[in-house]
Design a protein around this motif. Sequence first.
Motif, PDB file in Angstrom:
ATOM      1  N   LEU A  75      -2.782   0.163  -3.810  1.00  0.00           N
ATOM      2  CA  LEU A  75      -2.285   1.177  -2.870  1.00  0.00           C
ATOM      3  C   LEU A  75      -1.641   2.337  -3.615  1.00  0.00           C
ATOM      4  CD1 LEU A  75      -0.712  -1.060  -0.087  1.00  0.00           C
ATOM      5  CD2 LEU A  75      -2.720   0.381   0.116  1.00  0.00           C
ATOM      6  N   GLU A  76      -0.949   2.004  -4.715  1.00  0.00           N
ATOM      7  CA  GLU A  76      -0.307   3.076  -5.479  1.00  0.00           C
ATOM      8  C   GLU A  76      -1.343   3.983  -6.124  1.00  0.00           C
ATOM      9  OE1 GLU A  76       2.350   0.894  -7.965  1.00  0.00           O
ATOM     10  OE2 GLU A  76       3.963   0.991  -6.483  1.00  0.00           O
ATOM     11  N   ASN A  77      -2.548   3.437  -6.342  1.00  0.00           N
ATOM     12  CA  ASN A  77      -3.583   4.244  -6.995  1.00  0.00           C
ATOM     13  C   ASN A  77      -4.455   5.017  -6.024  1.00  0.00           C
ATOM     14  OD1 ASN A  77      -3.323   4.016  -9.811  1.00  0.00           O
ATOM     15  ND2 ASN A  77      -3.816   1.864  -9.619  1.00  0.00           N
ATOM     16  N   MET A  78      -4.282   4.778  -4.705  1.00  0.00           N
ATOM     17  CA  MET A  78      -5.143   5.456  -3.739  1.00  0.00           C
ATOM     18  C   MET A  78      -4.466   6.725  -3.248  1.00  0.00           C
ATOM     19  SD  MET A  78      -6.737   2.549  -1.379  1.00  0.00           S
ATOM     20  CE  MET A  78      -7.220   0.992  -2.063  1.00  0.00           C
ATOM     21  N   ASP A  79      -4.957   7.834  -3.725  1.00  0.00           N
ATOM     22  CA  ASP A  79      -4.341   9.100  -3.330  1.00  0.00           C
ATOM     23  C   ASP A  79      -4.571   9.410  -1.859  1.00  0.00           C
ATOM     24  OD1 ASP A  79      -2.919   9.938  -5.471  1.00  0.00           O
ATOM     25  OD2 ASP A  79      -4.644  10.825  -6.491  1.00  0.00           O
ATOM     26  N   VAL A  80      -5.697   8.899  -1.313  1.00  0.00           N
ATOM     27  CA  VAL A  80      -5.989   9.128   0.104  1.00  0.00           C
ATOM     28  C   VAL A  80      -4.848   8.580   0.970  1.00  0.00           C
ATOM     29  CG1 VAL A  80      -7.789   8.868   1.830  1.00  0.00           C
ATOM     30  CG2 VAL A  80      -8.340   8.591  -0.582  1.00  0.00           C
ATOM     31  N   LEU A  81      -4.272   7.465   0.523  1.00  0.00           N
ATOM     32  CA  LEU A  81      -3.214   6.845   1.316  1.00  0.00           C
ATOM     33  C   LEU A  81      -1.832   7.296   0.851  1.00  0.00           C
ATOM     34  CD1 LEU A  81      -4.652   3.241   1.530  1.00  0.00           C
ATOM     35  CD2 LEU A  81      -4.835   5.068   3.183  1.00  0.00           C
ATOM     36  N   GLY A 107      -0.706   7.327  -2.201  1.00  0.00           N
ATOM     37  CA  GLY A 107      -0.292   6.733  -3.472  1.00  0.00           C
ATOM     38  C   GLY A 107       1.116   6.193  -3.391  1.00  0.00           C
ATOM     39  N   PRO A 108       1.885   6.310  -4.481  1.00  0.00           N
ATOM     40  CA  PRO A 108       3.242   5.760  -4.458  1.00  0.00           C
ATOM     41  C   PRO A 108       4.176   6.525  -3.513  1.00  0.00           C
ATOM     42  CG  PRO A 108       2.729   6.808  -6.571  1.00  0.00           C
ATOM     43  CD  PRO A 108       1.482   6.827  -5.779  1.00  0.00           C
ATOM     44  N   ARG A 109       3.771   7.734  -3.083  1.00  0.00           N
ATOM     45  CA  ARG A 109       4.668   8.499  -2.193  1.00  0.00           C
ATOM     46  C   ARG A 109       4.704   7.907  -0.793  1.00  0.00           C
ATOM     47  NH1 ARG A 109       1.467  11.787  -4.459  1.00  0.00           N
ATOM     48  NH2 ARG A 109       0.341  12.266  -2.569  1.00  0.00           N
ATOM     49  N   GLY A 110       3.667   7.174  -0.409  1.00  0.00           N
ATOM     50  CA  GLY A 110       3.678   6.550   0.898  1.00  0.00           C
ATOM     51  C   GLY A 110       2.836   7.299   1.908  1.00  0.00           C
ATOM     52  N   PHE A 111       2.800   6.753   3.108  1.00  0.00           N
ATOM     53  CA  PHE A 111       1.927   7.248   4.162  1.00  0.00           C
ATOM     54  C   PHE A 111       2.762   7.453   5.408  1.00  0.00           C
ATOM     55  CE2 PHE A 111      -1.235   6.734   7.533  1.00  0.00           C
ATOM     56  CZ  PHE A 111      -2.294   7.478   7.042  1.00  0.00           C
ATOM     57  N   MET A 112       2.549   8.572   6.077  1.00  0.00           N
ATOM     58  CA  MET A 112       3.307   8.779   7.317  1.00  0.00           C
ATOM     59  C   MET A 112       2.459   9.505   8.351  1.00  0.00           C
ATOM     60  SD  MET A 112       6.042  11.572   6.108  1.00  0.00           S
ATOM     61  CE  MET A 112       6.340  11.291   4.405  1.00  0.00           C
ATOM     62  N   GLY A 113       3.060   9.796   9.490  1.00  0.00           N
ATOM     63  CA  GLY A 113       2.330  10.458  10.553  1.00  0.00           C
ATOM     64  C   GLY A 113       2.139   9.568  11.762  1.00  0.00           C
ATOM     65  N   ILE A 155       5.523   4.322   5.537  1.00  0.00           N
ATOM     66  CA  ILE A 155       5.382   3.138   4.686  1.00  0.00           C
ATOM     67  C   ILE A 155       5.053   3.594   3.275  1.00  0.00           C
ATOM     68  CG2 ILE A 155       4.764   1.280   6.278  1.00  0.00           C
ATOM     69  CD1 ILE A 155       1.861   2.079   5.946  1.00  0.00           C
ATOM     70  N   ASN A 156       5.525   2.836   2.283  1.00  0.00           N
ATOM     71  CA  ASN A 156       5.046   3.070   0.925  1.00  0.00           C
ATOM     72  C   ASN A 156       4.850   1.729   0.229  1.00  0.00           C
ATOM     73  OD1 ASN A 156       7.471   2.245  -0.114  1.00  0.00           O
ATOM     74  ND2 ASN A 156       8.176   4.279  -0.650  1.00  0.00           N
ATOM     75  N   PRO A 157       4.055   1.691  -0.849  1.00  0.00           N
ATOM     76  CA  PRO A 157       3.684   0.399  -1.435  1.00  0.00           C
ATOM     77  C   PRO A 157       4.880  -0.433  -1.883  1.00  0.00           C
ATOM     78  CG  PRO A 157       2.291   2.125  -2.309  1.00  0.00           C
ATOM     79  CD  PRO A 157       3.344   2.800  -1.502  1.00  0.00           C
ATOM     80  N   SER A 158       5.963   0.232  -2.323  1.00  0.00           N
ATOM     81  CA  SER A 158       7.050  -0.582  -2.879  1.00  0.00           C
ATOM     82  C   SER A 158       7.861  -1.298  -1.798  1.00  0.00           C
ATOM     83  CB  SER A 158       7.962   0.286  -3.742  1.00  0.00           C
ATOM     84  OG  SER A 158       8.454   1.347  -2.988  1.00  0.00           O
TER      85      SER A 158
END
Lengths: 338, 292
Positions: free
Chosen positions: A148-154, A156-162, A241-244
């Motif tokens: 997940l940290e390597n997927m920029d679409v999602l 990456g380590p910054r997380g996903f929102m919206g 959400i973020n991977p960590s």
Amino acid sequence: MMKIFRTAIHGQPAGPRRPMLAVIIAGFALSIALPYFGLLNKYVIFVLISVGINVILTISLNLVNGFMGEFSVGHAGFMAVGAYGAAVTSVNVIPRWMGAAAFPTAILAGGLAAALVSLFVAIPSFKTRGDYLAIVTLAFAMIVKSALENMDVLGGPRGFMGMQQFTTLPWVFFWMVLSLWAIRNFVYSAYGRGVLSIREDETASELSGVDTRKVKVLTFALSSFFAGVAGGLYAHLLQFINPSMFDVIKSTEMLIMVYLGGVGSIAGSILGASIYTILMEVLRPMGVWRMVLMPAVLILLMIFRPRGIMGLRELRWFVYKAIPHSGAAAKGQNIGNT
Amino acid sequence: MAYFLQQFINVLQTGSTYSLIALGYTMVYGVLSMINFAHGDIFMVGAFLFFLFVSTLKLPFVPSMLAATVLTALLGVATERFAYRPLRGAPKMSAVITALGVGVLLEHLTLAINPYPRHIPAMFEGSGTWSAGGVVISQLKAAIIVFSLLMMALLDFTINKTKLGMAIRAISWDMSVVPLMGVSVNGVIAATFAIGAGLGGIAGVLYSLAYPVINPYMGVMVGWKAFISAVIGGIGNVRGAIVGGYVLGLVETLTIVFLPATYRDVTAFSLLLILLVYRPYGLMGKPKTFKV
């Protein structure tokens, strides 16, 4: 080898079942009414929602660790897949005008995604057992996190929102009841007998005709489905959400709830998740020391009460007919092959 | 060519760290058949103790390193005495979960006592570099590699040539017979934990010299890599752990050469998964059979 599991469990007599339905309906009504009439403040609602999500996580981990006797110590990986699956579905797939009506679809998508990746753990479990399987599950959780940290679409380590904040008390109550109902019925089904027989003695259960591979795949899939559902609810609660968030600490928390409440017990899962979540909220003023207390509790539990409060026992409520001792459960049945 | 030789030095450096820590995993597995998941955090505590002596108490390098090593060794003995010994007869799952708990406890305890990442002061600023044929190696790096190799040689000697080593090997062979020969099982297990944790502490000190910013969670990933190294070599096998550390260092460096650097962890864990499924006894271990 597994001395602690040698106790017979499901021998209690039948109990009246009608109050169960009444309690569920009443609970559901309360979960709608209490926030609607403003009887609970936002903080209390948040805590109740967390309790509900944690109950789902605990029962799902308990299915693998308590009922099947395999070690999953990386359940946060499934939760992460569910959270991302649900979040991506609701942000990128479902059109925004559908709003909360499509929320169950998003959660289902998360759960199904998690169930699908559970094959990565289920297939190694055919050959490896015990502490090696524990490593497989932990490594799986690590892989999910790094992937997940390597997927920029999602993000990456910054997380996903919206995501919109769709997770409300009634929804959590609904999914919680659904998970408890599904897992309870699964455990008491013919497949469930197979699950318990794997815990007691895998070789013996295979010899008596249980298709252990099929049972394992199904159990891991069901367990991670609900872990994914919990992840989806979590994602739509925090809206970020973020991977960590889904690291070893999260897995450790789930283990504490399972081993606090009781292994192989549905009532224990509810109890463990509730006690732990509320205790952690009450101890919030302790700050960082609260996080020191958490693993300390786990170590003390393992040393002094490894089966937890309700270990291998069940409230009469969750048992619906007298069932012979679990050791004899698989006898004469062709579980998993039918 | 020079590029590959340069990368080879990096392999030696990361490999040395992994090997030193992997020895702790493998020795504990050898005597107790238990995976001490807290070992990576003992490595972290070693680095923090070193920081305490060097930076807060302003001690010189050698006494600081010695003190950090001795204290981490004692910490290893303490975890065994208070967390693992009560569970020796318990199912394996309890021990695995307890070890995870001890690891998280050490992380959070360090975090509670010391909430900030710390910076180890540069101690060998005067040290220069050597270069030959386009390959550059700093003297510090060379010293770390040589010192690690020395420690491993010392351990190998201890295991194979001394009385204590014989007792450790005897316990991993058959724990029930050892007390009949008049050897104290608890003593030998405590010594094993002391040696393993001490090596972890040394690794922590060396690592913090090379990468001076330390934080309470630094042991998680390094500990996992070391564990993978132990599995590569065949867990329970001392020489296997040493070789495994360098093999993993090589694999990781190759990953960085050919793929984006962030894929390092995914590769390492995928390697672990594949190994566990197809060759769980590692490159140098022997397959175990079990009777029904």
